[in-house]
Design an enzyme around this catalytic site. Structure first.
Site, short mmCIF file in Angstrom:
data_model
loop_
_atom_site.label_atom_id
_atom_site.label_comp_id
_atom_site.label_asym_id
_atom_site.label_seq_id
_atom_site.Cartn_x
_atom_site.Cartn_y
_atom_site.Cartn_z
N ASN A 101 0.85 -1.19 0.00
CA ASN A 101 0.00 0.00 0.00
C ASN A 101 0.89 1.24 0.00
O ASN A 101 1.57 1.52 0.99
CB ASN A 101 -0.91 0.00 1.23
CG ASN A 101 -1.86 1.19 1.25
OD1 ASN A 101 -1.89 1.99 0.33
ND2 ASN A 101 -2.64 1.31 2.31
N THR A 121 -0.55 -1.51 -4.86
CA THR A 121 -1.97 -1.24 -5.12
C THR A 121 -2.15 0.19 -5.64
O THR A 121 -1.48 1.12 -5.19
CB THR A 121 -2.81 -1.44 -3.85
OG1 THR A 121 -2.28 -0.61 -2.79
CG2 THR A 121 -2.75 -2.89 -3.40
N ALA A 125 -8.47 1.76 -4.13
CA ALA A 125 -9.18 0.99 -3.11
C ALA A 125 -9.71 -0.31 -3.70
O ALA A 125 -10.15 -0.34 -4.86
CB ALA A 125 -10.33 1.83 -2.54
N ASN A 126 -9.63 -1.39 -2.94
CA ASN A 126 -10.10 -2.72 -3.33
C ASN A 126 -9.31 -3.32 -4.49
O ASN A 126 -9.76 -4.28 -5.12
CB ASN A 126 -11.59 -2.68 -3.69
CG ASN A 126 -12.47 -2.35 -2.51
OD1 ASN A 126 -12.23 -2.81 -1.39
ND2 ASN A 126 -13.48 -1.53 -2.72
N GLY A 169 -1.07 -0.96 6.56
CA GLY A 169 -1.66 -0.85 7.88
C GLY A 169 -2.81 -1.82 8.09
O GLY A 169 -2.98 -2.80 7.35
N ASP A 170 -3.62 -1.53 9.10
CA ASP A 170 -4.73 -2.40 9.45
C ASP A 170 -5.77 -2.48 8.33
O ASP A 170 -6.40 -3.52 8.14
CB ASP A 170 -5.40 -1.90 10.74
CG ASP A 170 -4.45 -1.94 11.93
OD1 ASP A 170 -3.52 -2.76 11.90
OD2 ASP A 170 -4.63 -1.15 12.87
N GLU A 210 -8.64 -5.73 4.33
CA GLU A 210 -9.12 -5.93 2.96
C GLU A 210 -8.69 -7.30 2.42
O GLU A 210 -9.51 -8.03 1.85
CB GLU A 210 -8.57 -4.83 2.05
CG GLU A 210 -8.96 -4.97 0.58
CD GLU A 210 -8.34 -3.92 -0.31
OE1 GLU A 210 -8.19 -4.17 -1.52
OE2 GLU A 210 -7.99 -2.83 0.21
#
Length: 541
Positions: free
Chosen positions: A150, A182, A185-186, A208-209, A214
């Site tokens: 990320n 990435t 998002a998703n 992160g979390d 995800e």
């Protein structure tokens, strides 16, 4: 513990004479360990378990005493990887062998150490390198990894952490890596749906979390779909995915990484992944109106923390500081939400014995829970449902302790990684000052936050929450958030691992050790109180 001579003979592999640091040593390799001792020096033996051995590499680089070991290693590892990428393909000009192994550092972290061995005449360096590599290859370790990075999480250092700290170690351990940075998002979710994940030995998140949640949700949903299991049925027995997950911390809070690996150190997390250290963790399914909303793995909260995450979404331009700003603003608002909690209780609520427990490496409580089938976990205890009605500032559910930089013991210090329960914490109507007392106690733990009269904690396997949306105090069962105009109904939202769930009416059920992760657990550190940190001269009598 004594070991028979036959066992030693069966595990023995090689023995030879080497020199290191101007000392003549005897190096012994077995299938359990590699050890060396200085000749003519009693009690000088050093033993490294094979499970801690990362690699054995040939090298012909000149030694520079002014160069730090880790710097020297990082300069060479990529070039070494290119020169002998295939097993057994070693450079013939190598003069010595380097052993790279992981050593514990403090309570929770791991560090990579290296030791140089110069072979004497008659010692085959190639035979040693090949034998060590063969033993490592037989271990139950990951050999192919799918890694999602990320680039936007935390301080936006995910790519740098991956390239400088994670990738060199994986190359050193000869792990094949397929990495994806990435883009949206998703993105990870879409890839997992389309890729055959079983051809990998693990899926790793550098982030992160949110990124970890995800990937976890995607893997769990794909596994149930492949096995024709209806994820929307709360009482279905779910299938544990065959592929483990890992997390390398690069986010803002890193609560999942702290609890699973014991620290927020990327090097430690990577070494645990290489060594193939596994543990099982609980997952909480969140359902509403007969359908699955999401799987939670760290934290689920209604009220204050729900409002904070909702407001902070409008302030993304502020970066991580938006959480502090939104938190302070919502303390001043002190909004109350009415509702009813229904809690499935099979642990005495008035007992403090379970509140004094701590989860950690080889936790006995988690080990016992993993040996029980999901259908039989409730059979040995008397189950009852407890109804709690009131006006709450917040309703929190901790699936793990949620240890992080903001709370070194976590929101619920006694919560386990895999005991099959979550801790539901309610903070009833109180003044702003009292709520600040609770937040400070949760952050610094100079006093027990659960000793406050307006705070209650319950250990449950399942709970339901329904808001009051009318004057007659009737719980709004199945309230579906935006579809039911939740703004007009004066309800909050749920903060689920940092993601927004708009449905205020939910049912949450804990699935015991539903997924395996690379990690060893956490033991709470002993740190100084907040008073001694702020004022070193202050000491309690």
């Amino acid at each position: 513990m004594s070991v028979s001579g036959d066992s030693l003979e069966q595990s023995f592999v090689l023995s030879g004479i080497f020199t290191t640091n101007n000392d003549r040593i005897t190096l012994t390799l077995t299938r359990e360990s590699v050890s060396w001792d200085i000749q003519n020096a009693p009690k000088s033996q050093t033993t490294i378990p094979i499970s801690h051995l990362i690699a054995a590499t040939p090298c012909d680089c000149p030694e520079n005493k002014k160069t730090k070991p880790l710097q020297c290693y990082y300069c060479r590892v990529l070039e070494l990887h290119k020169s002998y990428s295939l097993p057994g393909s070693f450079p013939m000009h190598a003069r010595y062998m380097k052993l790279h192994f992981a050593v514990p550092s403090g309570k929770h972290m791991w560090r990579l150490k290296s030791q140089v061995f110069y072979p004497t005449e008659g010692t085959s360096l190639k035979k040693w390198l090949q034998s060590i590599q063969d033993i490592i290859s037989d271990l139950n370790r990951p050999k192919r990894l799918l890694i999602f990075v990320n680039p936007c999480g935390g301080k936006k250092k995910g790519v740098k952490i991956f390239e400088t700290k994670v990738l060199p170690l994986l190359h050193l351990a000869r792990i094949e890596v397929h990495s994806v940075v990435t883009q949206r998002a998703n993105h990870a979710k879409e890839m997992i749906e389309d890729v055959d994940i079983l051809k990998y030995d693990g899926i790793i998140c550098v982030g992160g979390d949110g990124m970890f949640s995800e990937v976890l949700n995607s893997v769990l949903l794909k596994t149930q779909k492949d096995k024709d299991i209806d994820s929307n049925d709360i009482y279905n027995t779910l299938m544990i995915p065959r592929i483990p997950l890992g997390i390398v911390p690069a986010g803002s809070t890193n609560a999942a990484a702290n609890c699973i690996t014991g620290s927020s150190d990327p090097l430690s997390s990577t070494l645990l992944i290489i060594m193939g250290t596994y543990t099982g963790i609980d997952v909480c399914g969140v359902y509403s109106a007969g359908r699955l909303l999401r799987y939670a793995v760290t934290f689920l909260s209604y009220g204050y923390f729900g409002d904070v995450i909702r407001d902070s979404e409008k302030l993304r331009w502020m970066g991580p500081k938006r959480y502090d700003f939104s938190g302070f603003k919502n303390i001043l608002r002190r909004k109350l939400y009415e509702g009813e909690l229904q809690l499935q209780i099979d642990v005495p609520t008035n007992s403090t014995s379970w509140r004094n427990e701590q989860c950690g490496v080889n936790c006995e409580t988690c080990s016992k829970a993993s040996q029980l089938p999901q259908d039989d976990q409730n059979s040995s205890r008397k189950i009852k449902w407890l109804s709690v009605r009131g006006r709450f500032i917040t309703v929190n559910s901790a699936i793990m302790s949620c240890t992080c930089a903001m709370s070194y013991k976590g929101i619920s210090p006694s919560q386990h990684l895999g005991n099959g329960y979550c801790d539901v914490i309610t903070v009833s109507s109180c003044s702003r000052l009292n709520y600040l007392r609770y937040l400070f106690r949760t952050s610094y733990h100079n006093s027990d936050p659960f000793d406050l009269s307006f705070v209650q904690v319950y250990r449950v396997r399942e709970f339901k929450f329904n808001p009051f949306v009318s004057d007659d105090k009737t719980p709004a069962t199945g309230c579906r958030g935006i579809e039911d105009n939740w703004q007009e109904l004066s309800t909050s939202i749920w903060n689920c691992d940092g993601e927004i769930l708009n449905e205020p009416s939910v049912t949450a059920k804990v699935h015991c050790q539903l997924i395996n992760v690379f990690g060893q657990g956490y033991v709470n550190r002993k740190v100084k109180s907040i008073w001694s940190q702020c004022f070193p001269f202050f000491k309690k009598s």
